[in-house]
Design an enzyme around this catalytic site. Structure first.
Site, PDB file in Angstrom:
ATOM      1  N   TYR A  56       9.177  -0.629  54.453  1.00 11.88           N
ATOM      2  CA  TYR A  56      11.178  -0.134  53.144  1.00 11.88           C
ATOM      3  C   TYR A  56      11.294   0.844  53.677  1.00 11.88           C
ATOM      4  CZ  TYR A  56       8.235  -3.959  50.417  1.00 11.88           C
ATOM      5  OH  TYR A  56       7.576  -5.147  49.699  1.00 11.88           O
ATOM      6  N   HIS A 122       0.665  -7.094  55.075  1.00 14.93           N
ATOM      7  CA  HIS A 122       2.491  -7.618  55.182  1.00 14.93           C
ATOM      8  C   HIS A 122       2.328  -9.163  55.313  1.00 14.93           C
ATOM      9  CE1 HIS A 122       5.867  -5.699  53.443  1.00 14.93           C
ATOM     10  NE2 HIS A 122       6.852  -6.994  52.482  1.00 14.93           N
ATOM     11  N   PRO A 202       9.767 -11.761  40.883  1.00 15.22           N
ATOM     12  CA  PRO A 202       9.943 -12.869  40.158  1.00 15.22           C
ATOM     13  C   PRO A 202      11.011 -13.065  38.863  1.00 15.22           C
ATOM     14  CG  PRO A 202       9.152 -10.684  39.505  1.00 15.22           C
ATOM     15  CD  PRO A 202       9.545 -10.284  40.426  1.00 15.22           C
TER      16      PRO A 202
END
Length: 322
Positions: A56, A122, A202
């Protein structure tokens, strides 16, 4: 906030994903001070699990999280991920032992901590046997540099093989009202083995918040290239959102809160990590901890048809193990 267990790790049942704080969905409204306030507010409200990754940024997200938790380390379960940036000269996924060690050392430095609480692979590296990767992680556990081992987007066979080498604490995969894939094979294996589950995205990359009703409501490259946000699929997927919003109206809640509450109702071994970079959105998301959906509402939500379109573009799909 209520707590659950991911394997042997105790966490509040809603965590915080930090990915968007360094620009995955565009850089036009990034504000480091607000992001750090968001992390601090999360800790004030009882969040314990904060999720980041070396890719990131790359790297800048871990640095930001490190600055935010510097004086509050004892309140935070720091989770980060390795394996999508090569540390040994390869241009593909790399979870070779040398790369794992280099990644962990780099993450510790950027986060400014002496151990990582939950360290995920990951993505599964097809060129490195999972046994070799997990054996290296197990050595790092023995050395005190990481506390718990996790996997991200791993399939059932890989999970079993990894867990046979060293206990896996948690598996992270995309799971929401519009992504139900883990239910058929992954979740049953996790429950058999006593491994926790951490759903990322989510809220469907913002779609399930109800704030995106048109293709003009976002302009970042990631969603523009995601099949679920293309014109035809987007229009079909609005039907999911309409149903979520109808239940939100009944429950005197927001669409985001309904989506998170539905996930929480799927088991006491699930800790979603909705991502945000704003205090107001964080507070909205965490209110889902107090939202009780009726059996009828849960049934209606559970019967929704998952989203039209793949979860990732073609390049992203190649990194997922199915």
């Amino acid at each position: 906030m209520k707590h659950i267990r991911l394997g042997e790790l105790d966490v509040a049942r809603i965590g915080l994903g930090a990915m968007t704080m360094t620009g995955v969905y565009g850089t036009q409204d990034l504000d480091e001070a607000e992001s750090i306030r968001t992390i601090h507010r999360a800790l004030d409200l009882g969040v314990t699990l904060v999720d980041t990754a070396e890719v990131y940024g790359p790297y800048t997200n871990e640095e930001l999280v490190g600055r935010a938790v510097k004086d509050r380390r004892d309140q935070v379960v720091v989770a980060t991920k390795f394996g999508m940036i090569s540390h040994s000269g390869r241009d593909t996924l790399d979870s070779s032992p040398a790369s794992v060690r280099a990644a962990v050392e780099g993450s510790l430095t950027r986060l400014g901590i002496d151990h990582i609480d939950l360290c995920y692979q990951h993505r599964v590296d097809p060129a490195t046997p999972i046994e070799d990767t997990v054996a290296t992680l197990a050595e790092l556990v023995s050395e005190g540099k990481i506390r718990h081992i996790g996997l991200s987007e791993a399939g059932p066979d890989t999970i079993r093989r990894a867990h046979a080498v060293h206990p896996v604490t948690a598996v992270q995969s995309e799971y929401s009202l519009w992504t139900r894939n883990p239910e058929t094979e992954v979740l049953p294996v996790l429950r058999e083995l006593g491994i926790g589950f951490v759903p990322y995205s989510p809220l469907g990359h913002g779609f399930l918040t109800g704030t995106i009703r048109s293709l003009d409501d976002f302009d970042d490259a990631w969603r523009r290239n995601n099949p679920r946000f293309t014109a035809e699929n987007f229009q079909q997927n609005l039907r999911i959102l309409d149903e979520v919003q109808a239940i939100a109206t009944q429950a005197d809640a927001t669409a985001a809160q309904v989506a998170i509450a539905w996930l929480l109702a799927q088991g006491d071994d699930i800790a979603p990590i909705p991502g945000t970079k704003r205090v107001s959105r964080l507070e909205e998301n965490l209110a889902a901890d107090r939202l009780h959906l009726t059996d009828e509402q849960l049934k209606r939500l559970g019967n929704l048809t998952p989203a039209a379109g793949d979860t990732h573009n073609e390049a992203g799909l190649r990194t997922l193990e199915r």
